[in-house]
Scaffold this active site. Structure first.
Site, mmCIF file in Angstrom:
data_model
loop_
_atom_site.group_PDB
_atom_site.id
_atom_site.type_symbol
_atom_site.label_atom_id
_atom_site.label_comp_id
_atom_site.label_asym_id
_atom_site.label_seq_id
_atom_site.Cartn_x
_atom_site.Cartn_y
_atom_site.Cartn_z
ATOM 1 N N LYS A 193 0.827 -1.197 0.000
ATOM 2 C CA LYS A 193 0.000 0.000 0.000
ATOM 3 C C LYS A 193 0.868 1.257 0.000
ATOM 4 C CE LYS A 193 -3.868 -2.333 0.409
ATOM 5 N NZ LYS A 193 -4.978 -2.280 -0.572
ATOM 6 N N HIS A 323 -10.235 -8.478 -8.194
ATOM 7 C CA HIS A 323 -9.959 -8.033 -6.834
ATOM 8 C C HIS A 323 -10.500 -9.013 -5.792
ATOM 9 C CE1 HIS A 323 -11.516 -5.778 -3.212
ATOM 10 N NE2 HIS A 323 -10.235 -5.477 -3.157
#
Length: 391
Positions: A193, A323
């Site tokens: 991230k 996803h």
């Protein structure tokens, strides 16, 4: 709390006889809350937009037919929306009772019309997704085939990358350790991230992980935290790290901005996980997007709309990387013309008896019929509410 509802419904006249001689006899929906081992934070937390993620809320569907066949599907939500999904599905699923379970497209449309007043995206489609997935699972089990084989597979495995070890609450050293463990377990790529308030810290962490991984596959995910100017600057800085992709640099619904970035930089741009309908995904395509699309079957409304969009995405020569929910997406990715990446999360493991074969950087389609998964007793223990509807 356990809620059992058995509406006194006569099957629709059209269901009196079906081409297969079978009908949906009962449907059970379950509202399940699965706590995470440790809270995790992405950029939305560090920028003050959300709280740390502590749990995943699951919506399970188990259905049976008059011939004794069974199917299982699920949807999910993070932070908010799980109760709404459960409530919405309970309101509309009675229209599926008595229908031929093989008429998946017909059933899907009937559920969409039953809930038409709340639209065809968001909670409405995410709720219906669980039933849609269960119908595909049942159909593949009836055929004695893994779902990928029923749909028509291009391959028996796909490239796999791990995300769960790369959240922002973890130090660089922790992420390195988790990345090494993932690679040693057979996973091929690592995603971390980014999108912190201090962009320099993002670049420091990316450089450290690139050095640690050598030339191995490496992705970053900004979780929608940059404006267009910052996104251009960050994409330019990140070009040097030979990333597989830069994910969600902009607001998920900024189709024009994502399209512009995808045509400007050599590093592919990836987005789409937050979109909840085929139309929302087509907004990217219509804006001239040339990146990697990331549809999520539970979020887009199930396998029926996922396949509709996948056909359009393949026509436009877009790469695919679904996803989350690898238990579903492994099968769907195996049917795509160009080889996708499948996202690995171990978070849902407590809910399923079986494990997926992962080795040599690939995740393999199970040889079991349907999705290839059965629910655990732990799933039952985590169930807060359940409702059964039958003819």
């Amino acid at each position: 709390m356990t809620l059992t509802a058995t509406p006194d419904l006569a099957p629709p006249a059209s269901a009196a006889a079906t081409s297969t001689g079978d009908r949906i006899r009962s449907i059970t929906v379950s509202h399940v809350v699965l706590p995470l081992p440790n809270p995790v934070s992405d950029a939305k937390v560090l920028t003050g937009r959300q709280k740390p993620l502590t749990e995943t809320v699951m919506l399970f569907v188990e259905l049976t037919t008059e011939q004794g066949l069974e199917g299982m599907g699920f949807s999910y939500s993070k932070r908010a929306g799980g109760k709404a999904q459960y409530a919405h599905l309970k309101e509309v699923l009675d229209v599926a009772i008595g229908q031929d379970p093989n008429d998946i497209a017909k059933i899907y449309e009937s559920l969409m019309w039953a809930g038409a007043s709340v639209g065809r995206s968001g909670v409405a489609t995410q709720a219906v997704a669980a039933l849609d997935v269960a119908l595909y699972d049942l159909k593949a089990r009836r055929a004695g085939l893994p779902l990928a084989k029923l749909l028509g597979a291009h391959r028996d495995s796909c490239r796999v990358y791990n995300t769960s070890g790369g959240f922002l609450q973890a130090s660089v050293e922790e992420i390195k350790e988790k990345a090494t463990a993932s690679i040693e377990s057979g996973i091929g790529g690592i995603k971390i991230k980014v999108g912190q308030p201090d962009w320099r810290e993002d670049l420091r962490r990316v450089a450290a992980l690139r050095e640690h991984l050598g030339d191995g596959p490496f992705m970053v995910d900004a979780n929608q935290q940059w404006d267009r100017a910052r996104a251009r600057r960050m994409c330019r800085e990140l070009e040097q790290h030979d990333l597989v992709w830069i994910e969600e640099p902009l607001d998920a619904w900024d189709h024009v901005g994502h399209a512009d970035l995808s045509r400007t930089f050599d590093t592919p741009i990836a987005t789409g996980e937050m979109l909840t309908s085929v139309d929302e995904h087509m907004g990217l395509v219509n804006a001239g997007y040339r990146g990697i699309v990331q549809p999520d079957a539970p979020r887009i409304g199930g396998i029926t709309p996922f396949l509709r969009f996948a056909t359009l995405a393949a026509h436009h020569r877009l790469d695919l990387a679904p996803h989350y929910a690898m238990e579903i997406h492994l099968h769907l990715a195996a049917t795509y013309p160009t080889e996708p990446w499948v996202e690995h999360f171990e978070w849902l493991n407590p809910l399923f008896e079986e494990r997926i074969d992962i080795r040599d950087g690939h995740i393999f389609v199970p040889d079991r019929p349907g999705l290839g998964f059965t629910l655990t007793e732990r799933m039952r223990e985590l169930t807060l509410e359940t409702a059964t509807f039958s003819a």
